[in-house]
Design a protein around this motif. Structure first.
Motif, PDB file in Angstrom:
ATOM      1  N   LEU A  36      41.646  32.898  45.488  1.00 36.18           N
ATOM      2  CA  LEU A  36      40.876  33.759  44.236  1.00 36.18           C
ATOM      3  C   LEU A  36      42.183  35.436  44.694  1.00 36.18           C
ATOM      4  O   LEU A  36      41.907  35.964  43.565  1.00 36.18           O
ATOM      5  CB  LEU A  36      39.393  34.051  45.013  1.00 36.18           C
ATOM      6  CG  LEU A  36      38.263  32.951  44.336  1.00 36.18           C
ATOM      7  CD1 LEU A  36      36.729  33.673  44.748  1.00 36.18           C
ATOM      8  CD2 LEU A  36      38.658  32.102  42.774  1.00 36.18           C
ATOM      9  N   GLY A  37      42.285  35.962  45.097  1.00 32.02           N
ATOM     10  CA  GLY A  37      43.657  37.361  45.660  1.00 32.02           C
ATOM     11  C   GLY A  37      44.758  36.905  44.973  1.00 32.02           C
ATOM     12  O   GLY A  37      44.957  37.720  44.384  1.00 32.02           O
ATOM     13  N   VAL A  38      44.914  35.115  45.380  1.00 31.84           N
ATOM     14  CA  VAL A  38      46.329  35.041  45.051  1.00 31.84           C
ATOM     15  C   VAL A  38      46.468  35.013  43.072  1.00 31.84           C
ATOM     16  O   VAL A  38      47.113  35.761  42.512  1.00 31.84           O
ATOM     17  CB  VAL A  38      47.038  33.748  45.267  1.00 31.84           C
ATOM     18  CG1 VAL A  38      47.911  33.327  44.573  1.00 31.84           C
ATOM     19  CG2 VAL A  38      47.078  33.578  46.881  1.00 31.84           C
ATOM     20  N   LEU A  39      45.340  34.896  42.753  1.00 28.81           N
ATOM     21  CA  LEU A  39      44.731  33.811  40.882  1.00 28.81           C
ATOM     22  C   LEU A  39      44.636  36.108  41.285  1.00 28.81           C
ATOM     23  O   LEU A  39      45.187  35.981  39.282  1.00 28.81           O
ATOM     24  CB  LEU A  39      43.291  33.616  41.206  1.00 28.81           C
ATOM     25  CG  LEU A  39      43.523  31.717  41.730  1.00 28.81           C
ATOM     26  CD1 LEU A  39      42.474  31.738  41.028  1.00 28.81           C
ATOM     27  CD2 LEU A  39      44.517  31.376  40.461  1.00 28.81           C
ATOM     28  N   SER A  40      44.023  37.030  40.972  1.00 31.32           N
ATOM     29  CA  SER A  40      43.624  38.421  41.033  1.00 31.32           C
ATOM     30  C   SER A  40      44.863  38.535  40.538  1.00 31.32           C
ATOM     31  O   SER A  40      45.193  39.429  39.402  1.00 31.32           O
ATOM     32  CB  SER A  40      42.806  38.677  41.636  1.00 31.32           C
ATOM     33  OG  SER A  40      41.669  37.959  41.623  1.00 31.32           O
ATOM     34  N   LEU A  41      46.111  38.547  42.082  1.00 34.50           N
ATOM     35  CA  LEU A  41      47.515  39.222  41.812  1.00 34.50           C
ATOM     36  C   LEU A  41      48.126  38.611  40.272  1.00 34.50           C
ATOM     37  O   LEU A  41      48.611  39.364  39.485  1.00 34.50           O
ATOM     38  CB  LEU A  41      47.462  39.516  42.734  1.00 34.50           C
ATOM     39  CG  LEU A  41      49.342  39.612  43.229  1.00 34.50           C
ATOM     40  CD1 LEU A  41      49.354  40.675  42.622  1.00 34.50           C
ATOM     41  CD2 LEU A  41      50.073  39.604  45.098  1.00 34.50           C
ATOM     42  N   LEU A  42      47.852  37.614  40.441  1.00 33.03           N
ATOM     43  CA  LEU A  42      48.832  36.681  39.351  1.00 33.03           C
ATOM     44  C   LEU A  42      48.751  37.435  37.561  1.00 33.03           C
ATOM     45  O   LEU A  42      48.843  37.446  36.772  1.00 33.03           O
ATOM     46  CB  LEU A  42      49.126  35.212  39.500  1.00 33.03           C
ATOM     47  CG  LEU A  42      49.528  34.242  40.250  1.00 33.03           C
ATOM     48  CD1 LEU A  42      49.409  32.872  40.259  1.00 33.03           C
ATOM     49  CD2 LEU A  42      51.294  35.048  40.635  1.00 33.03           C
ATOM     50  N   PHE A  43      46.733  36.744  37.633  1.00 36.18           N
ATOM     51  CA  PHE A  43      46.785  37.343  36.163  1.00 36.18           C
ATOM     52  C   PHE A  43      46.868  39.523  35.996  1.00 36.18           C
ATOM     53  O   PHE A  43      47.197  39.751  35.219  1.00 36.18           O
ATOM     54  CB  PHE A  43      45.367  38.008  36.792  1.00 36.18           C
ATOM     55  CG  PHE A  43      44.306  38.202  35.682  1.00 36.18           C
ATOM     56  CD1 PHE A  43      44.160  37.882  34.486  1.00 36.18           C
ATOM     57  CD2 PHE A  43      44.063  39.616  35.341  1.00 36.18           C
ATOM     58  CE1 PHE A  43      42.904  38.943  32.990  1.00 36.18           C
ATOM     59  CE2 PHE A  43      42.922  40.793  34.571  1.00 36.18           C
ATOM     60  CZ  PHE A  43      42.954  39.789  33.644  1.00 36.18           C
ATOM     61  N   ASN A  44      46.836  40.039  37.081  1.00 30.95           N
ATOM     62  CA  ASN A  44      47.513  41.268  37.294  1.00 30.95           C
ATOM     63  C   ASN A  44      48.590  41.122  36.376  1.00 30.95           C
ATOM     64  O   ASN A  44      49.292  42.500  35.869  1.00 30.95           O
ATOM     65  CB  ASN A  44      47.438  41.706  38.126  1.00 30.95           C
ATOM     66  CG  ASN A  44      45.697  42.609  38.932  1.00 30.95           C
ATOM     67  OD1 ASN A  44      44.641  42.445  37.831  1.00 30.95           O
ATOM     68  ND2 ASN A  44      45.769  42.760  39.852  1.00 30.95           N
ATOM     69  N   THR A  97      45.037  44.211  46.550  1.00 28.61           N
ATOM     70  CA  THR A  97      44.635  42.831  45.315  1.00 28.61           C
ATOM     71  C   THR A  97      43.848  41.462  46.553  1.00 28.61           C
ATOM     72  O   THR A  97      43.343  40.915  45.945  1.00 28.61           O
ATOM     73  CB  THR A  97      45.261  42.528  44.516  1.00 28.61           C
ATOM     74  OG1 THR A  97      45.550  44.266  43.904  1.00 28.61           O
ATOM     75  CG2 THR A  97      45.042  41.398  43.717  1.00 28.61           C
ATOM     76  N   LEU A  98      44.378  41.301  46.980  1.00 31.93           N
ATOM     77  CA  LEU A  98      44.051  40.176  47.838  1.00 31.93           C
ATOM     78  C   LEU A  98      43.119  39.590  48.539  1.00 31.93           C
ATOM     79  O   LEU A  98      42.844  38.648  48.939  1.00 31.93           O
ATOM     80  CB  LEU A  98      45.636  39.467  48.589  1.00 31.93           C
ATOM     81  CG  LEU A  98      47.175  39.384  48.347  1.00 31.93           C
ATOM     82  CD1 LEU A  98      48.103  39.231  49.426  1.00 31.93           C
ATOM     83  CD2 LEU A  98      47.130  38.461  47.455  1.00 31.93           C
ATOM     84  N   ILE A  99      42.710  40.969  49.051  1.00 35.71           N
ATOM     85  CA  ILE A  99      41.501  40.793  49.697  1.00 35.71           C
ATOM     86  C   ILE A  99      40.429  41.353  48.823  1.00 35.71           C
ATOM     87  O   ILE A  99      39.307  41.378  49.922  1.00 35.71           O
ATOM     88  CB  ILE A  99      41.703  41.980  51.265  1.00 35.71           C
ATOM     89  CG1 ILE A  99      41.498  43.246  50.931  1.00 35.71           C
ATOM     90  CG2 ILE A  99      42.947  41.501  51.980  1.00 35.71           C
ATOM     91  CD1 ILE A  99      41.571  44.623  52.233  1.00 35.71           C
ATOM     92  N   ALA A 100      40.459  42.153  47.461  1.00 34.34           N
ATOM     93  CA  ALA A 100      39.429  42.268  47.270  1.00 34.34           C
ATOM     94  C   ALA A 100      38.496  41.643  47.010  1.00 34.34           C
ATOM     95  O   ALA A 100      36.752  41.624  46.849  1.00 34.34           O
ATOM     96  CB  ALA A 100      39.783  43.574  45.471  1.00 34.34           C
ATOM     97  N   PRO A 101      38.695  39.680  46.736  1.00 31.67           N
ATOM     98  CA  PRO A 101      37.919  39.578  46.228  1.00 31.67           C
ATOM     99  C   PRO A 101      37.346  38.791  47.247  1.00 31.67           C
ATOM    100  O   PRO A 101      35.449  38.648  47.673  1.00 31.67           O
ATOM    101  CB  PRO A 101      38.256  38.060  45.882  1.00 31.67           C
ATOM    102  CG  PRO A 101      40.064  38.255  45.235  1.00 31.67           C
ATOM    103  CD  PRO A 101      39.950  39.322  46.404  1.00 31.67           C
ATOM    104  N   ALA A 102      37.442  39.045  48.519  1.00 31.27           N
ATOM    105  CA  ALA A 102      36.652  38.841  50.263  1.00 31.27           C
ATOM    106  C   ALA A 102      35.769  39.628  50.464  1.00 31.27           C
ATOM    107  O   ALA A 102      34.840  39.444  51.034  1.00 31.27           O
ATOM    108  CB  ALA A 102      38.035  38.506  51.077  1.00 31.27           C
ATOM    109  N   MET A 103      36.304  41.142  50.056  1.00 29.86           N
ATOM    110  CA  MET A 103      35.421  42.495  50.194  1.00 29.86           C
ATOM    111  C   MET A 103      34.316  42.561  49.144  1.00 29.86           C
ATOM    112  O   MET A 103      33.140  42.760  49.862  1.00 29.86           O
ATOM    113  CB  MET A 103      36.181  43.739  50.352  1.00 29.86           C
ATOM    114  CG  MET A 103      36.996  43.912  51.717  1.00 29.86           C
ATOM    115  SD  MET A 103      38.206  45.172  51.415  1.00 29.86           S
ATOM    116  CE  MET A 103      36.112  45.965  52.283  1.00 29.86           C
ATOM    117  N   ILE A 104      34.227  41.604  48.568  1.00 31.57           N
ATOM    118  CA  ILE A 104      33.066  41.619  46.990  1.00 31.57           C
ATOM    119  C   ILE A 104      32.661  41.009  47.309  1.00 31.57           C
ATOM    120  O   ILE A 104      31.317  40.996  47.696  1.00 31.57           O
ATOM    121  CB  ILE A 104      34.044  41.565  45.622  1.00 31.57           C
ATOM    122  CG1 ILE A 104      34.419  43.422  45.227  1.00 31.57           C
ATOM    123  CG2 ILE A 104      32.604  41.624  44.876  1.00 31.57           C
ATOM    124  CD1 ILE A 104      35.873  42.233  43.545  1.00 31.57           C
ATOM    125  N   GLY A 105      33.042  39.644  48.236  1.00 33.88           N
ATOM    126  CA  GLY A 105      32.268  38.173  48.816  1.00 33.88           C
ATOM    127  C   GLY A 105      31.154  39.111  49.385  1.00 33.88           C
ATOM    128  O   GLY A 105      30.043  38.571  49.735  1.00 33.88           O
TER     129      GLY A 105
END
Length: 293
Positions: free
Chosen positions: A119-127, A63-71
């Motif tokens: 952004l990864g941390v925010l995604s984790l908190l959202f989940n 989840t933490l690295i997903a935004p970077a890979m989508i980028g």
């Protein structure tokens, strides 16, 4: 070379019809190098699955690295856009190489790594927040420990109060508005996480009508994609990525520019000042084409 500048997250207002045009441009972009886009998306999926199966921490790291890979996917799309632009002069430009390493650029590049991790941390908190709300929704009609099968789970969710469902929809909408353009703005503009999120939300709220049309068309396409046992998503998913990229270069034209025929619009600064803006070519570096694995 950095694309960052003081106005790198100014968005513009466009007509409602652009919601359809983003799909048109996304389809054209997809057709330029479909194999490359498929390879990158499959690689992204395989990396995420490989990390997720690691006990305890796998899903958190994924989840933490997903935004970077989508980028990284958007960096590949920007490279495809450059190739498509070059093809107007030289048809052989289609064979230019695209490095698969672009998928991991957000993790390697110092100016992108920190905002992507934010952004990864925010995604984790959202989940975690979403999971908490879902557990609360299940707990209201019945004891979660009493749920023994999927049918009971569905019944518990259907029996949840309308307020819970409205809360879930609101949270999901807020998250999607924040992330839709925040990820590509960090990847392509090296924007900070804060300014990228603000720009993403502002661009969507400032262009409600085109996004309503975009959403309605997307819903219709997903319904069609599900008909042949969901096989339509094999085409729809890369086209959706390309359509979001097309929306990005339409709404944020100064530093990225559009190779397609996007209409002019009104650029918004600080949510108030309006300025006519035309698309300009990207100053991203170009390199030689097939995908380099």
């Amino acid at each position: 070379m950095s694309n960052k500048d003081p106005q790198n997250v100014d968005y513009r207002k466009v007509s409602a019809g652009q919601g359809w045009q983003w799909y048109v441009e996304g389809w054209r972009l997809f057709l330029t190098r479909p194999g490359t886009l498929y390879l990158v998306l499959i690689l992204f999926l395989l990396v995420q699955l490989a990390i997720t199966i690691v006990p305890l921490v796998g899903s958190i790291v994924a989840t933490l690295i997903a935004p970077a890979m989508i980028g990284g996917v958007y960096l590949v799309l920007d490279r495809i856009r450059q190739i498509r632009s070059d093809m107007q002069v030289d048809p052989l430009a289609r064979e230019q190489s695209i490095s698969a390493g672009l998928l991991f650029e957000g993790l390697k590049h110092p100016s992108r790594r920190k905002p992507f991790l934010v952004l990864g941390v925010l995604s984790l908190l959202f989940n975690l927040l979403l999971a908490s709300v879902l557990i609360s929704a299940i707990s209201m009609p019945m004891d979660p420990e009493a749920i023994e099968n999927q049918e009971q789970l569905v019944q518990a969710l259907m029996a949840a109060p309308m307020g819970i469902w409205l809360l879930l929809i609101g949270l999901w909408a807020a998250y999607m508005m924040a992330m839709t353009f925040a990820i590509p703005l960090v990847a392509l503009r090296e924007a900070s996480a804060t300014e990228a999120i603000k720009a993403s939300i502002g661009a969507i709220l400032g262009n409600i009508m085109p996004f309503l049309l975009y959403g309605l068309i997307g819903f219709g396409l997903m319904m069609v994609a599900m008909i042949p046992m969901g096989l339509g998503f094999i085409i729809l998913i890369p086209v959706l990525f390309a359509s979001v990229f097309s929306a990005l270069i339409d709404l944020f034209p100064p530093a990225i520019g559009a190779a397609g025929e996007m209409d002019g619009g009104e650029r918004v600064r600080d949510g108030s000042e309006l300025e006519r803006s035309e698309s300009t070519p990207s100053d991203s570096p170009r390199g030689p084409g097939r995908i380099e694995m």
